[in-house]
Scaffold this active site. Structure first.
Site, short mmCIF file in Angstrom:
data_model
loop_
_atom_site.label_atom_id
_atom_site.label_comp_id
_atom_site.label_asym_id
_atom_site.label_seq_id
_atom_site.Cartn_x
_atom_site.Cartn_y
_atom_site.Cartn_z
N PRO A 89 31.62 33.21 83.83
CA PRO A 89 31.08 34.47 84.37
C PRO A 89 29.62 34.36 84.82
O PRO A 89 29.16 35.18 85.61
CB PRO A 89 31.21 35.45 83.20
CG PRO A 89 32.21 34.85 82.28
CD PRO A 89 32.08 33.37 82.44
N GLU A 116 34.28 31.57 73.14
CA GLU A 116 33.02 32.23 73.45
C GLU A 116 32.30 31.58 74.62
O GLU A 116 31.60 32.24 75.38
CB GLU A 116 32.11 32.20 72.21
CG GLU A 116 30.76 32.88 72.40
CD GLU A 116 30.88 34.38 72.64
OE1 GLU A 116 29.94 34.97 73.19
OE2 GLU A 116 31.93 34.96 72.27
N ARG A 154 43.87 25.92 101.29
CA ARG A 154 44.40 26.48 102.54
C ARG A 154 43.50 26.14 103.74
O ARG A 154 43.92 26.29 104.89
CB ARG A 154 44.58 28.00 102.42
CG ARG A 154 43.29 28.77 102.30
CD ARG A 154 43.54 30.24 101.94
NE ARG A 154 44.43 30.89 102.88
CZ ARG A 154 44.05 31.38 104.05
NH1 ARG A 154 42.77 31.27 104.41
NH2 ARG A 154 44.90 31.96 104.86
N ASP A 169 40.18 34.43 109.44
CA ASP A 169 40.29 35.21 108.22
C ASP A 169 39.04 36.04 107.98
O ASP A 169 37.94 35.71 108.46
CB ASP A 169 40.47 34.29 107.00
CG ASP A 169 41.90 33.80 106.88
OD1 ASP A 169 42.80 34.45 107.41
OD2 ASP A 169 42.10 32.75 106.25
#
Length: 244
Positions: A89, A116, A154, A169
């Site tokens: 994160p 953790e 991709r 895209d």
């Protein structure tokens, strides 16, 4: 491209690596995908990969030994050092630009943690990149790694049936993608825009560019700050803002 994923749950990748676009890319030999359990690399009889954090606190922390050993084992038969990517994160927010950058690599190694967090020495002395897919916390790095891998693979030549798909895209041009339509031309009274049925390629391209600008203006105006716009387009956007 070779992609290795270090995880405690390699079975999570079975379906992802063997289905749809990733599965076809693997069959074609465009990408070599492996999910590897790093627990056997632990240097203790119980294959323990985590321990309590020094200084106290909740949760468990992944030990450095098994992670270092696993990555070094993957590197022993290659002359080119891989990009070693820590999914966490705290990492850099993953973007299409980052996907394009990673797609030029020969070898990617993803580290998926649980518990953790990671021993800080893994961050400082082993990884080349730390990536996050958003400002939220998941139970592990597996799902984020799948997301990044799908986005990167991709972009490899030969993966998509239509090579222009990846180029147009959303985010690839800096703008959100224009609307798409297909058959039938009329559905429940809703008509396909006439310009798309005209066969006039220049008009179609101009319409698509305008629609991309309009959709970006309405949904993600922040993106327009970094897009190279012509004076005419800037004036058009200004008028749109004045009328909305």
């Amino acid at each position: 491209m070779k992609i290795d994923v270090l995880t405690l749950f390699p079975e999570m990748f079975d379906g992802v690596f063997n289905a749809s676009i990733l599965g076809k890319a693997k069959e074609k030999g465009i990408v070599d995908l492996h999910a590897i359990d790093f627990r056997p690399y632990a240097n203790n009889k119980h294959n323990t990969v985590d321990d309590y954090p020094y200084g106290g606190g909740g949760g468990m922390v992944l030990k450095p030994e098994p992670i270092f050993a696993a990555v070094e084992d993957l590197m022993k038969d290659t002359a080119v050092k891989p990009r070693v990517i820590l999914m966490c994160p705290q990492g850099e927010t993953f973007t299409q630009k980052k996907a394009e950058e990673l797609s030029k690599s020969d070898h990617l190694v993803f580290i998926c943690g649980h518990y953790e967090g990671y021993d800080e020495r893994i961050r400082e002395h082993l990884v080349t990149d730390e990536l996050s897919i958003g400002d939220y916390v998941l139970t592990g790095g597996e799902l984020p790694a799948m997301t990044v891998i799908d986005s990167v693979v991709r972009l490899l030549p030969g993966v998509l049936g239509n090579e222009s798909s990846a180029v147009t895209d959303s985010f690839s041009t800096g703008l959100l993608e224009y609307p798409h339509y297909t058959r039938p031309p009329a559905f429940r009274g809703w008509e396909v825009p006439e310009v798309l049925l005209s066969g006039h390629h220049a008009r179609i391209e101009a319409w698509r560019r305008e629609q991309s600008l309009l959709r970006t203006l309405r949904r993600r105006p922040d993106l327009l700050e970094s897009v190279d716009l012509s004076p005419k387009e800037r004036e058009w956007i200004k008028k749109q803002l004045e009328t909305e």
